[in-house]
Motif scaffolding. Structure first.
Motif, PDB file in Angstrom:
ATOM      1  N   ALA A 134      77.168 113.917 -76.909  1.00 41.02           N
ATOM      2  CA  ALA A 134      78.832 114.014 -76.466  1.00 41.02           C
ATOM      3  C   ALA A 134      79.207 115.348 -75.895  1.00 41.02           C
ATOM      4  CB  ALA A 134      79.476 113.556 -77.739  1.00 41.02           C
ATOM      5  N   TYR A 135      78.875 116.242 -76.262  1.00 38.14           N
ATOM      6  CA  TYR A 135      79.008 117.639 -75.608  1.00 38.14           C
ATOM      7  C   TYR A 135      78.659 117.471 -74.421  1.00 38.14           C
ATOM      8  CZ  TYR A 135      79.474 122.563 -75.028  1.00 38.14           C
ATOM      9  OH  TYR A 135      80.222 123.896 -74.674  1.00 38.14           O
ATOM     10  N   GLY A 136      77.293 117.271 -73.916  1.00 42.79           N
ATOM     11  CA  GLY A 136      76.884 117.209 -72.733  1.00 42.79           C
ATOM     12  C   GLY A 136      77.530 116.424 -71.814  1.00 42.79           C
ATOM     13  N   ILE A 137      77.867 115.052 -72.367  1.00 37.91           N
ATOM     14  CA  ILE A 137      78.672 114.054 -71.270  1.00 37.91           C
ATOM     15  C   ILE A 137      79.868 114.958 -70.733  1.00 37.91           C
ATOM     16  CG2 ILE A 137      80.038 111.988 -71.605  1.00 37.91           C
ATOM     17  CD1 ILE A 137      78.180 110.836 -73.593  1.00 37.91           C
ATOM     18  N   TYR A 138      80.536 115.433 -71.752  1.00 41.74           N
ATOM     19  CA  TYR A 138      82.230 115.878 -71.525  1.00 41.74           C
ATOM     20  C   TYR A 138      82.005 117.385 -70.817  1.00 41.74           C
ATOM     21  CZ  TYR A 138      87.084 116.723 -71.747  1.00 41.74           C
ATOM     22  OH  TYR A 138      88.186 117.010 -71.326  1.00 41.74           O
ATOM     23  N   HIS A 139      81.043 118.067 -70.918  1.00 42.75           N
ATOM     24  CA  HIS A 139      80.987 119.812 -70.625  1.00 42.75           C
ATOM     25  C   HIS A 139      79.846 120.108 -69.729  1.00 42.75           C
ATOM     26  CE1 HIS A 139      84.538 121.147 -72.314  1.00 42.75           C
ATOM     27  NE2 HIS A 139      84.005 120.765 -73.714  1.00 42.75           N
ATOM     28  N   LEU A 140      78.641 119.129 -69.745  1.00 40.58           N
ATOM     29  CA  LEU A 140      77.737 119.738 -68.912  1.00 40.58           C
ATOM     30  C   LEU A 140      77.942 119.915 -67.375  1.00 40.58           C
ATOM     31  CD1 LEU A 140      74.414 118.100 -69.841  1.00 40.58           C
ATOM     32  CD2 LEU A 140      74.674 120.560 -69.376  1.00 40.58           C
ATOM     33  N   PRO A 141      78.683 119.098 -66.869  1.00 44.18           N
ATOM     34  CA  PRO A 141      79.046 119.240 -65.284  1.00 44.18           C
ATOM     35  C   PRO A 141      80.017 120.388 -65.060  1.00 44.18           C
ATOM     36  CG  PRO A 141      79.361 116.917 -65.809  1.00 44.18           C
ATOM     37  CD  PRO A 141      79.041 117.688 -67.264  1.00 44.18           C
ATOM     38  N   ASP A 142      80.969 120.627 -65.856  1.00 46.28           N
ATOM     39  CA  ASP A 142      81.880 121.830 -65.519  1.00 46.28           C
ATOM     40  C   ASP A 142      81.309 123.042 -65.933  1.00 46.28           C
ATOM     41  OD1 ASP A 142      82.485 120.780 -68.317  1.00 46.28           O
ATOM     42  OD2 ASP A 142      84.176 122.351 -68.243  1.00 46.28           O
ATOM     43  N   TYR A 143      80.316 123.146 -66.946  1.00 44.47           N
ATOM     44  CA  TYR A 143      79.882 124.475 -67.238  1.00 44.47           C
ATOM     45  C   TYR A 143      78.626 124.737 -66.157  1.00 44.47           C
ATOM     46  CZ  TYR A 143      82.655 124.852 -71.648  1.00 44.47           C
ATOM     47  OH  TYR A 143      83.889 124.632 -72.426  1.00 44.47           O
ATOM     48  N   TYR A 144      78.062 123.807 -65.762  1.00 44.86           N
ATOM     49  CA  TYR A 144      77.049 124.035 -64.832  1.00 44.86           C
ATOM     50  C   TYR A 144      77.686 124.646 -63.590  1.00 44.86           C
ATOM     51  CZ  TYR A 144      73.830 123.070 -61.020  1.00 44.86           C
ATOM     52  OH  TYR A 144      72.862 123.039 -59.750  1.00 44.86           O
ATOM     53  N   ALA A 145      78.889 124.103 -63.173  1.00 44.04           N
ATOM     54  CA  ALA A 145      79.780 125.026 -62.099  1.00 44.04           C
ATOM     55  C   ALA A 145      80.079 126.339 -62.391  1.00 44.04           C
ATOM     56  CB  ALA A 145      80.618 124.117 -61.559  1.00 44.04           C
ATOM     57  N   VAL A 146      80.553 126.347 -63.643  1.00 41.90           N
ATOM     58  CA  VAL A 146      81.177 127.732 -64.155  1.00 41.90           C
ATOM     59  C   VAL A 146      79.882 128.810 -64.069  1.00 41.90           C
ATOM     60  CG1 VAL A 146      81.637 129.161 -66.294  1.00 41.90           C
ATOM     61  CG2 VAL A 146      83.196 127.010 -65.596  1.00 41.90           C
ATOM     62  N   GLY A 147      78.656 128.552 -64.495  1.00 35.90           N
ATOM     63  CA  GLY A 147      77.658 129.287 -64.471  1.00 35.90           C
ATOM     64  C   GLY A 147      77.093 129.907 -63.146  1.00 35.90           C
ATOM     65  N   GLN A 148      77.634 129.300 -62.012  1.00 35.85           N
ATOM     66  CA  GLN A 148      77.240 129.555 -60.910  1.00 35.85           C
ATOM     67  C   GLN A 148      78.474 130.399 -60.193  1.00 35.85           C
ATOM     68  OE1 GLN A 148      76.004 126.829 -57.851  1.00 35.85           O
ATOM     69  NE2 GLN A 148      74.260 126.195 -59.205  1.00 35.85           N
ATOM     70  N   TYR A 149      79.647 130.060 -60.487  1.00 33.86           N
ATOM     71  CA  TYR A 149      81.088 130.616 -59.921  1.00 33.86           C
ATOM     72  C   TYR A 149      81.167 132.086 -60.416  1.00 33.86           C
ATOM     73  CZ  TYR A 149      82.978 126.433 -57.646  1.00 33.86           C
ATOM     74  OH  TYR A 149      83.289 125.488 -57.105  1.00 33.86           O
ATOM     75  N   ALA A 150      80.834 132.215 -61.974  1.00 31.71           N
ATOM     76  CA  ALA A 150      80.899 133.348 -62.707  1.00 31.71           C
ATOM     77  C   ALA A 150      80.169 134.378 -62.261  1.00 31.71           C
ATOM     78  CB  ALA A 150      80.809 133.226 -64.186  1.00 31.71           C
ATOM     79  N   LEU A 151      78.980 134.150 -61.368  1.00 31.55           N
ATOM     80  CA  LEU A 151      78.030 135.191 -60.965  1.00 31.55           C
ATOM     81  C   LEU A 151      78.392 135.845 -59.438  1.00 31.55           C
ATOM     82  CD1 LEU A 151      74.495 133.764 -61.693  1.00 31.55           C
ATOM     83  CD2 LEU A 151      76.027 135.364 -63.001  1.00 31.55           C
ATOM     84  N   GLU A 152      79.681 135.269 -58.885  1.00 32.32           N
ATOM     85  CA  GLU A 152      80.171 135.743 -57.711  1.00 32.32           C
ATOM     86  C   GLU A 152      80.294 137.359 -57.524  1.00 32.32           C
ATOM     87  OE1 GLU A 152      82.361 132.147 -55.462  1.00 32.32           O
ATOM     88  OE2 GLU A 152      83.375 132.717 -57.272  1.00 32.32           O
ATOM     89  N   PRO A 153      80.797 137.846 -58.644  1.00 28.78           N
ATOM     90  CA  PRO A 153      80.824 139.336 -58.549  1.00 28.78           C
ATOM     91  C   PRO A 153      79.481 140.074 -58.297  1.00 28.78           C
ATOM     92  CG  PRO A 153      82.785 138.241 -60.233  1.00 28.78           C
ATOM     93  CD  PRO A 153      81.491 137.311 -59.648  1.00 28.78           C
ATOM     94  N   LEU A 154      78.729 139.760 -59.060  1.00 29.17           N
ATOM     95  CA  LEU A 154      77.384 140.141 -59.023  1.00 29.17           C
ATOM     96  C   LEU A 154      76.592 140.040 -57.690  1.00 29.17           C
ATOM     97  CD1 LEU A 154      76.249 139.441 -62.885  1.00 29.17           C
ATOM     98  CD2 LEU A 154      77.175 141.897 -61.759  1.00 29.17           C
ATOM     99  N   LEU A 155      76.840 138.750 -57.264  1.00 34.66           N
ATOM    100  CA  LEU A 155      76.155 138.265 -55.909  1.00 34.66           C
ATOM    101  C   LEU A 155      76.696 138.989 -54.951  1.00 34.66           C
ATOM    102  CD1 LEU A 155      76.061 134.504 -56.331  1.00 34.66           C
ATOM    103  CD2 LEU A 155      74.082 135.905 -56.255  1.00 34.66           C
TER     104      LEU A 155
END
Length: 472
Positions: A134-155
Motif C-alpha cells: 500500500a505504501y508503494g502504491i501511494y508513495h513510490l512515485p513521488d519519493y522516487y522524484a524526491v530522491g533526484q530533486y534533493a540532490l540538486e545542490p550537490l550536483l
C-alpha cells in the motif's frame, strides 16, 4: 569455480582494464579450464565496484569515470514504467489480477488511509507485506522524484562522484534510493547501494532493485538503523522519512559520522507536513556539533544558529498519475470518498544535507556594516532595512487573491521571517522568480511584526529591491 580461477579472471581484468574494453569471452581464454563466459561475466560484475568498472550495453566492461557526476535534474515527469510493472506484478501475485477491486482493494485503500493518518499523528507504522505494498502504491512515485530533486545542490557543486557508495538507512520500499540509483547510472556512473531495512518492505525493495540495471550493485541489510554496523565508508548516507520515527534521531545521526567519507554527505528527507518538516530542522540543529548544515538552511552569519520553527519545504511540478494509482482510485465505490484520495502526484518534501568538511552550498558572509542580522529583528521592526536571506519555501499564499508569501532565513533568526510581496515591480521580481534555496538581497524592505502568525514580515513593495545574489 575455484578461488584460483576467480583470481586468474580478476588478474586478467586488472591487466587489461586500461588497455581495451574487457570482453568476458576474451578473459575466458586466459583462465585454466576455460570457465563459461557467463561465469566470467558474473565474476567481473561482483568485483566491478572494487575495480571501478562500468558495464556497457554490449556486455563489455570499461573503467568508470572518476570525476564528478555529470547529471542534472530538469523535471521528473513520471515514475519509470519498469518499476511500476514490478509493483503491479507484486500486487497481482498477492491478490490476483483484480487486486484493485473487492476486498483486496478495500484493504489496500484502508492501509493507505491508515498510513497517512499515522504520519499526521506521529504514530509508528508497522510494515507488514500488505502495508508495504500500500505504501508503494501511494508513495513510490513521488519519493522516487524526491530522491533526484534533493540532490540538486550537490550536483550543482560537483559534490557527487560517478562512482558512488550509498547507504540508505530505513530504506522502506526504496523510492528515493531508486531515484538516486537511476540518476547516477543514467549519468554514466556506477553505484554500490546498501539498504538498511528490517521490515517486510525489504521484500518489495528487493524485487524493485532487480530492475535497476547492470551498473547498480545492491545489497539489503535486514537490520534496524540503531543496530546496523556499517562496513567501510559511504559517499552518501540517506535517511528518508525515518528520522522522526527514531527514539533518538540525533544520537543515531552521530553514530553514522564515522561511516561518512570526509567529503561525503548525509541526506535527510521528510514529508512536507508541519510536524515532520519542522522536526527535521530540530534534528539538524541538534547535530551541529558533528556536522555542518550544507543546505538548504545555511548559517550565513558566523557562530549563529536559528531558533525559528522553520516550516521549510520545496515543491516541484506534479508527476503523471501512475496507472496503479488510477486503478485503485477508479475501483473505489464509496460515494463519500474524496476524489483523487488514492492518487498522489504531488512532489513536496523537506530536506537537509549535512557534511563534515565545513562546506556549504552558499559560501557567503553578510557585511554587518551594510545589512541587518535577522537575530536583531526586535531592534529594527517598523523600520525599512537591508537584509539578506535564503528562500526557504514555495509561495505560501492562502488563496489567489492573497499576496505572495515566502519563508526566508539567514541562519540567525530567533523567530521566523516571511517575505510578503505587496506590489511586484521589475526591481523586486527576483523574489518570485528565484528558486528554493537561492540567496536573496532585500534592500529597503519594511520590517513588521505579524501578531497573528507570531513572526516577522519583510514587506516587499514598490520601494523594495530584491536581487538574487550569485554565489560561487
Amino acid at each position: 569455480m575455484s578461488d584460483d580461477q576467480r583470481d586468474a579472471i580478476l588478474d586478467s581484468v586488472r591487466y587489461l582494464r586500461n588497455v581495451r574494453p574487457i570482453d568476458p569471452d576474451e578473459i575466458q581464454e586466459y583462465v585454466a579450464q576455460r570457465p563459461h563466459p557467463g561465469v566470467v561475466k558474473q565474476t567481473i560484475r561482483e568485483s566491478a565496484v572494487e575495480l571501478g568498472l562500468r558495464e556497457r550495453d554490449d556486455g563489455t566492461f570499461v573503467p568508470a569515470s572518476e570525476g564528478p557526476l555529470d547529471a542534472t535534474v530538469d523535471q521528473v515527469e513520471a515514475f519509470p514504467e519498469r518499476y511500476a510493472r514490478v509493483l503491479e506484478n507484486l500486487l497481482v501475485g498477492e491478490f490476483g489480477a483484480g487486486w484493485p477491486d473487492g476486498e483486496s482493494g478495500e484493504q489496500l485503500r484502508s492501509r493507505i488511509r491508515s498510513i497517512k493518518e499515522s504520519y499526521l499523528q506521529g504514530a509508528d507504522v508497522a510494515y507488514d507485506r500488505v502495508t508495504a505494498l500500500a505504501y508503494g502504491i501511494y508513495h513510490l512515485p513521488d519519493y522516487y522524484a524526491v530522491g533526484q530533486y534533493a540532490l540538486e545542490p550537490l550536483l550543482a557543486a560537483d559534490r557527487l562522484s560517478t562512482q558512488l557508495r550509498v547507504l540508505d538507512v530505513g530504506a522502506g520500499v526504496g523510492g528515493p534510493g531508486l531515484g538516486i540509483i537511476d540518476l547516477v547510472c543514467e549519468g554514466g556512473g556506477i553505484v554500490d547501494y546498501h539498504a538498511v531495512e528490517p521490515s517486510d518492505a525489504a521484500d518489495v525493495l528487493s524485487e524493485l532493485l532487480d530492475e535497476t540495471g547492470r551498473n547498480a550493485h545492491t545489497t539489503i541489510h535486514r537490520e534496524h538503523a540503531e543496530d546496523f554496523d556499517p562496513a567501510g565508508t559511504f559517499d552518501l548516507i540517506i535517511f528518508s522519512n525515518v528520522l522522526d520515527e527514531l527514539d533518538s534521531p540525533a544520537a543515531v545521526l552521530r553514530t553514522y559520522a564515522d561511516a561518512l567519507e570526509s567529503d561525503g554527505s548525509i541526506l535527510g528527507l521528510s514529508p512536507a507536513d508541519k510536524r515532520t518538516a519542522t522536526g527535521l530542522r530540530t534534528i539538524e540543529r541538534a547535530v551541529e556539533d558533528t556536522y555542518t548544515i550544507y543546505a538548504p538552511t545555511v548559517r550565513l552569519w558566523p557562530d549563529e544558529t536559528p531558533a525559528g520553527k522553520c516550516w521549510s519545504f520545496d515543491r516541484k511540478p506534479d508527476l503523471a498519475v501512475p496507472p496503479f494509482q488510477e486503478r485503485l482510485e477508479d475501483a473505489c465505490d464509496d460515494p463519500d470518498h474524496d476524489d483523487g484520495e488514492f492518487e498522489n502526484a504531488d512532489v513536496q518534501y523537506a530536506y537537509s544535507i549535512l557534511r563534515k568538511d565545513d562546506a556549504t552550498a552558499i559560501e557567503y558572509t553578510p557585511d554587518a556594516s551594510r545589512v541587518m542580522k535577522m537575530a536583531d529583528a526586535d531592534g529594527y521592526v517598523t523600520d525599512r532595512v537591508d537584509v539578506v536571506g535564503i528562500k526557504l519555501s514555495p509561495d505560501l499564499r492562502s488563496g489567489p487573491d492573497a499576496n505572495p508569501l515566502f519563508l526566508v532565513g539567514d541562519g540567525s533568526e530567533g523567530t521566523d521571517h516571511f517575505a510578503v510581496l505587496t506590489r511586484e515591480s521589475t526591481l523586486n521580481r527576483d523574489l518570485v522568480a528565484s528558486q528554493y534555496g537561492d540567496l536573496l538581497s532585500f534592500e529597503n524592505t519594511l520590517a513588521l511584526w505579524n501578531d497573528d502568525e507570531g513572526a516577522y514580515n519583510l514587506v516587499v513593495d514598490a520601494e523594495t529591491v530584491v536581487d538574487s545574489v550569485p554565489v560561487p
